[in-house]
Scaffold this active site. Structure first.
Site, PDB file in Angstrom:
ATOM      1  CG  LEU A 150      -1.936  -1.089   1.410  1.00 30.07           C
ATOM      2  CD1 LEU A 150      -2.681  -0.915   2.734  1.00 30.07           C
ATOM      3  CD2 LEU A 150      -2.926  -1.085   0.247  1.00 30.07           C
ATOM      4  CG  ASP A 151       0.480   4.396  -2.868  1.00 30.16           C
ATOM      5  OD1 ASP A 151       1.284   3.589  -3.363  1.00 30.16           O
ATOM      6  OD2 ASP A 151      -0.375   5.010  -3.532  1.00 30.16           O
ATOM      7  CE  LYS A 152       5.777   8.392   4.966  1.00 27.47           C
ATOM      8  NZ  LYS A 152       6.892   9.378   4.861  1.00 27.47           N
ATOM      9  CB  THR A 154      -2.902   4.004   0.945  1.00 29.77           C
ATOM     10  OG1 THR A 154      -2.892   4.919  -0.163  1.00 29.77           O
ATOM     11  CG2 THR A 154      -4.165   3.165   0.874  1.00 29.77           C
ATOM     12  NE  ARG A 256      -1.966   8.615  -4.855  1.00 28.45           N
ATOM     13  CZ  ARG A 256      -0.706   8.830  -4.479  1.00 28.45           C
ATOM     14  NH1 ARG A 256       0.070   7.806  -4.139  1.00 28.45           N
ATOM     15  NH2 ARG A 256      -0.224  10.057  -4.456  1.00 28.45           N
TER      16      ARG A 256
END
Length: 331
Positions: A150-152, A154, A256
């Site tokens: 997961l993105d930082k 998120t 996104r």
């Protein structure tokens, strides 16, 4: 051009002191310093300059392309970091754990694995401590147990492998997209149409290599189904929306990029959220304390790769998104 040894600087002692003579005048600064310091590459010097670690007569020098001038330079070379991620006692919200895998609710702000600029405080560091060495090695030294990311910024449900067999089984599930993954997103405006599928190719943007983009050719296929659960504001021009997204692929920044492509970028997204939200939405974001992209991995369901058990985990968005939803609901 004179140069000094690096032993003291690497031990965290005095800065490396370098004197450039008249023959260095007019050269690129990073090139001149690299020639004077054979133990430091130009790329390393450029990184140190970007971090404000190079100075001359007390003035910090951040531009490696600037012209060198004769004089005494100081280079602060930090101590080397351990090559392998180290265990760190970072609390984890564990949803499920057995001998083969662990499922956690990752907080926003936590990077999944070490990378330049985020060498510590990552999920890997936390898992190494929590699992006491029982993480799969399939992902390599820097990413033990990690099968997806997961993105930082998120938040949400993630699974990591504790055994090599589980790692291989989970990787096969992700490769085949044989999982149930649902994300909750709060968007600027609302997608048009209100529900549908975005199917496109995603790859690096030609204009900004730090961003991903929808491409006509190249890249990799990305498929996202989305459904607008609630729209806020006038029907003809919504101010914001709550959108649920289900992933059929797992490309970098997929949700996104896809939501931005249908006119509804994530609120708080510093990369893909071009254009400011309406004033009432901005005020709601400030009131809620949201300073990241409003995206939460709410559901992760899959068949346990070892036991065959059907597992499904669901978590509510964290406090900042919950507060923002409440504030938007009052508009």
């Amino acid at each position: 051009m004179a140069h000094a040894g690096l032993d003291e600087a690497e031990d965290g002692g005095e800065p490396l002191v370098v004197e450039l003579g008249p023959d260095a005048a007019g050269l690129r600064l990073d090139k001149a310093l690299a020639e004077a310091c054979p133990d430091l590459s130009r790329a390393r010097l450029q990184a140190l300059m970007a971090e404000g670690r190079v100075s001359r007569e007390g003035a910090v020098l951040a531009d490696g392309s600037a012209r060198a001038a004769p004089g005494v330079y100081e280079i602060d070379v930090p101590p080397p970091l351990p090559a392998d991620p180290q265990p760190e006692a970072i609390p984890l919200a564990v949803l499920f754990e057995d001998a083969h895998l662990i499922v956690i609710d990752k907080p926003a702000g936590m990077t999944v694995h070490p990378a330049p600029g985020n060498e510590t405080g990552t999920l890997v560091n936390a898992l190494l401590h929590h699992c006491a060495g029982s993480l799969s090695g399939v992902g390599g030294v820097a990413r033990p147990g990690i099968v997806h990311r997961l993105d930082k910024d998120t938040s949400g449900v993630m699974v990591a492998a504790k055994s090599d067999a589980a790692h291989q089984g989970l990787s096969a599930l992700f490769a085949a997209h044989d999982l149930d993954r649902m994300y909750v997103a709060l968007t600027r405006g609302a997608p048009r149409p209100a529900a549908g599928r975005v199917e496109s190719r995603i790859g690096r943007s030609s204009s900004d290599r730090k961003k991903m983009a929808v491409l006509k050719t190249g890249g990799r296929l990305a498929v996202t189904d989305y459904q607008t659960v609630r729209s806020i504001g006038p029907a003809e021009r919504p101010l914001a929306a709550r959108v649920e997204c289900r992933l059929h692929t797992g490309r970098t920044h997929q949700i996104r990029v896809h939501l931005a492509s249908v006119g509804a970028p994530l609120l708080g997204d510093p990369v893909y959220g071009s254009g400011a939200p309406a004033a009432p939405v901005r005020e709601a974001m400030i009131e809620a304390g949201l300073d990241r992209q409003a995206l939460h991995a709410a559901v992760l369901g899959f068949v346990h790769p070892i036991t065959g058990e059907l597992l499904r985990f669901e978590t509510q968005p964290p406090a900042d998104m919950e507060r923002l939803q409440a504030a938007l609901g009052a508009l």
